[in-house]
Scaffold this active site. Structure first.
Site, PDB file in Angstrom:
ATOM      1  N   PHE A  23      -1.683   3.934  -0.600  1.00 29.37           N
ATOM      2  CA  PHE A  23      -2.776   3.199  -1.256  1.00 29.37           C
ATOM      3  C   PHE A  23      -3.296   2.143  -0.290  1.00 29.37           C
ATOM      4  O   PHE A  23      -2.525   1.359   0.265  1.00 29.37           O
ATOM      5  CB  PHE A  23      -2.310   2.518  -2.555  1.00 29.37           C
ATOM      6  CG  PHE A  23      -3.445   1.853  -3.285  1.00 29.37           C
ATOM      7  CD1 PHE A  23      -4.165   2.543  -4.254  1.00 29.37           C
ATOM      8  CD2 PHE A  23      -3.836   0.549  -2.977  1.00 29.37           C
ATOM      9  CE1 PHE A  23      -5.249   1.936  -4.914  1.00 29.37           C
ATOM     10  CE2 PHE A  23      -4.919  -0.051  -3.631  1.00 29.37           C
ATOM     11  CZ  PHE A  23      -5.611   0.646  -4.599  1.00 29.37           C
ATOM     12  N   ASP A  61      -0.381  -1.227   7.051  1.00 32.65           N
ATOM     13  CA  ASP A  61      -1.010  -1.936   5.932  1.00 32.65           C
ATOM     14  C   ASP A  61       0.056  -2.803   5.250  1.00 32.65           C
ATOM     15  O   ASP A  61       0.915  -2.285   4.529  1.00 32.65           O
ATOM     16  CB  ASP A  61      -1.613  -0.914   4.961  1.00 32.65           C
ATOM     17  CG  ASP A  61      -2.300  -1.584   3.769  1.00 32.65           C
ATOM     18  OD1 ASP A  61      -2.056  -2.788   3.526  1.00 32.65           O
ATOM     19  OD2 ASP A  61      -3.063  -0.900   3.066  1.00 32.65           O
ATOM     20  N   LYS A  84      -3.607 -10.514  -0.402  1.00 32.74           N
ATOM     21  CA  LYS A  84      -2.786 -10.931  -1.552  1.00 32.74           C
ATOM     22  C   LYS A  84      -2.256 -12.362  -1.434  1.00 32.74           C
ATOM     23  O   LYS A  84      -2.973 -13.293  -1.721  1.00 32.74           O
ATOM     24  CB  LYS A  84      -1.669  -9.909  -1.798  1.00 32.74           C
ATOM     25  CG  LYS A  84      -2.223  -8.542  -2.267  1.00 32.74           C
ATOM     26  CD  LYS A  84      -1.180  -7.715  -2.958  1.00 32.74           C
ATOM     27  CE  LYS A  84      -1.606  -6.280  -3.230  1.00 32.74           C
ATOM     28  NZ  LYS A  84      -2.329  -6.102  -4.471  1.00 32.74           N
TER      29      LYS A  84
HETATM   30  N1  PMP Z   1      -3.471  -2.011   0.613  1.00 35.80           N
HETATM   31  C1  PMP Z   1      -2.352  -2.066  -0.129  1.00 35.80           C
HETATM   32  C2  PMP Z   1      -1.060  -1.604   0.451  1.00 35.80           C
HETATM   33  C3  PMP Z   1      -2.398  -2.554  -1.434  1.00 35.80           C
HETATM   34  O1  PMP Z   1      -1.280  -2.587  -2.179  1.00 35.80           O
HETATM   35  C4  PMP Z   1      -3.632  -3.006  -1.951  1.00 35.80           C
HETATM   36  C5  PMP Z   1      -3.754  -3.572  -3.363  1.00 35.80           C
HETATM   37  N2  PMP Z   1      -2.820  -3.213  -4.262  1.00 35.80           N
HETATM   38  C6  PMP Z   1      -4.779  -2.923  -1.141  1.00 35.80           C
HETATM   39  C7  PMP Z   1      -4.646  -2.427   0.133  1.00 35.80           C
HETATM   40  C8  PMP Z   1      -6.120  -3.385  -1.624  1.00 35.80           C
HETATM   41  O2  PMP Z   1      -6.137  -4.760  -1.803  1.00 35.80           O
HETATM   42  P1  PMP Z   1      -7.255  -5.456  -2.732  1.00 35.80           P
HETATM   43  O3  PMP Z   1      -6.919  -5.096  -4.143  1.00 35.80           O
HETATM   44  O4  PMP Z   1      -7.116  -6.913  -2.445  1.00 35.80           O
HETATM   45  O5  PMP Z   1      -8.567  -4.910  -2.311  1.00 35.80           O
END
Ligand code: PMP
Length: 399
Positions: free
Chosen positions: A135, A220, A249
């Site tokens: 994700f 990521d 985050k």
């Molecule tokens: N990458 C990862 C690994 C995530 O867990 C998330 C959000 N859960 C995102 C990207 C996207 O972040 P955002 O919701 O701040 O756009």
């Protein structure tokens, strides 16, 4: 009912919000540390942790003070100018990450989007390799790297030349990474995809393949960063050196902020190839400076490691004791998952009734992302609540 002062907040949101979120019947109005309160004054132990944005705890006094002070001085300052808070944050963030440079933005998806664009720009290649169950966000580039069909399918066609390979399968990565690959993007623990940790050998192997074939390695750390897994960044468990590292985050103690850390293999980026109005805004930078200080001063990564070990040990016998309901307990630090043999939604609801807020990861994994400041006593209460809920639901299934 959720009214206070005669206002029904739930009804207002139902009437006017986009409709893209499935919401719980709960109006949260206040937080402190690892606790949240609803509009009726009920307190919850928070294992949602702002979906990973609350690592330093809700309303941490140092973050609050930094935001209040900066708000009175300067809120807006685009990156056409230099800025004191931004300069200090860039210095601290790159030092903590052990990387050279950073592009500052406002969310995880934006940080991933930047990484994907920088990889294409730096290599002159267009292919991206991502993982099954990965994700990475929901903007078009990040969504193209995200695997889950139900997020992707309504928006086809996505960005071309993305391949998804099975996670933890080095042979599959070896077959997919070619001379056309701009980057491989992976999480160290797949968060949304079910709290699935990678093998260190797999990650090191993928990194070596990237080096061998001229591709960049994007790690990521949007969910795993800032202490969550027991190290400041999860890749440090395995001695990796990412070329691009999206984070967001918890970076700024809970206010919207993100960054894409940039390593040496990326080379020089040029003016105007990317940018965003709010990137590196002074308020976010001041908050991030304070949040990084808190993470370091309060040893929160170490705390996540210790408390994560406690919780894993405490709940390790769930698959044996609740054989019909629990398949596996897994995670890294305080990124914690319990894979059930059935849907997780009833468990989350029952936990909420017992004063514990938790997350799902997919349909059948219970995910806990508590603020790293949570006490061991509160985690013990969470463990007891999970046991009680499994016992009750197990009994009702048998009845
Ligand atoms: N990458 C990862 C690994 C995530 O867990 C998330 C959000 N859960 C995102 C990207 C996207 O972040 P955002 O919701 O701040 O756009």
């Amino acid at each position: 009912m959720t009214e206070a002062l005669g206002i029904d907040y739930m009804a207002l949101e139902e009437a006017h919000s986009s409709g893209v979120y499935a919401k719980r019947a709960l109006t949260i109005v206040r937080g402190a540390g690892a606790y949240l309160w609803d509009s009726e004054g009920r307190r919850y132990i928070d294992c949602v942790g702002g979906q990973g944005a609350a690592n330093v705890g809700h309303a941490h006094p140092k973050v609050v003070a930094a935001i209040q002070a900066q708000a009175a001085i300067l809120l807006s300052c685009p990156e056409i100018f230099y800025n004191d808070q931004r300069a200090l944050l860039l210095q601290k963030l790159t030092q903590v990450a052990g990387m050279q440079r950073a592009f500052l933005c406002n969310s995880g998806a934006e940080a991933v989007e930047a990484a994907l664009k920088f990889a294409r720009f730096a290599t002159g290649r267009t292919h991206i390799v991502a993982a099954v169950r990965g994700f990475h966000g929901r903007t078009m580039g990040a969504l193209s790297a995200t695997w889950e069909p139900k997020y992707r399918e309504p928006f086809a066609p996505l960005v071309p030349n993305y391949t998804h390979v099975p996670y933890n399968d080095l042979a599959a990565a070896e077959a997919a990474i070619t001379e056309q690959t701009a980057a491989v993007i992976l999480e160290v623990v797949q968060g949304e995809g079910g709290v699935r940790p990678a093998d260190g050998d797999y990650l090191r192997g993928v990194q070596a393949l990237c080096h061998e074939r001229g591709a960049l390695f994007i790690v990521d750390e949007v969910q795993t960063g800032f202490g969550r897994t027991g190290r400041m960044f999860a890749h440090q468990h395995y001695g990796l050196t990412p070329d691009l590292m999206p984070v967001a985050k918890s970076i700024a103690g809970g206010i919207p902020f993100g960054a894409c850390l940039i390593g040496e293999r990326v080379g020089k980026l040029q003016p105007a190839i990317h940018g965003t109005t709010f990137g590196g805004n002074p308020l976010g930078c001041a908050a991030a400076l304070a949040a990084l200080d808190v993470l370091i001063e309060e040893n929160l990564a170490e705390r996540a490691a210790v408390l994560g070990d406690f919780l894993r040990e405490r709940l390790s016998d769930l698959p044996k004791r609740f054989r019909a309901q629990v398949r596996e307990v897994r995670g890294l630090g305080l990124l914690f998952g319990i894979e059930l043999r059935s849907k997780v939604a009833p468990v989350i609801k029952a936990l909420q009734n017992k004063g514990v807020l938790a997350l799902s990861a997919g349909l059948n994994v219970l995910r806990l992302l508590p603020p790293l400041v949570i006490s061991q006593a509160d985690l013990e209460q969470v463990a007891e609540a999970i046991e009680a809920v499994l016992t009750e639901l197990g009994a009702s299934e048998l009845a």
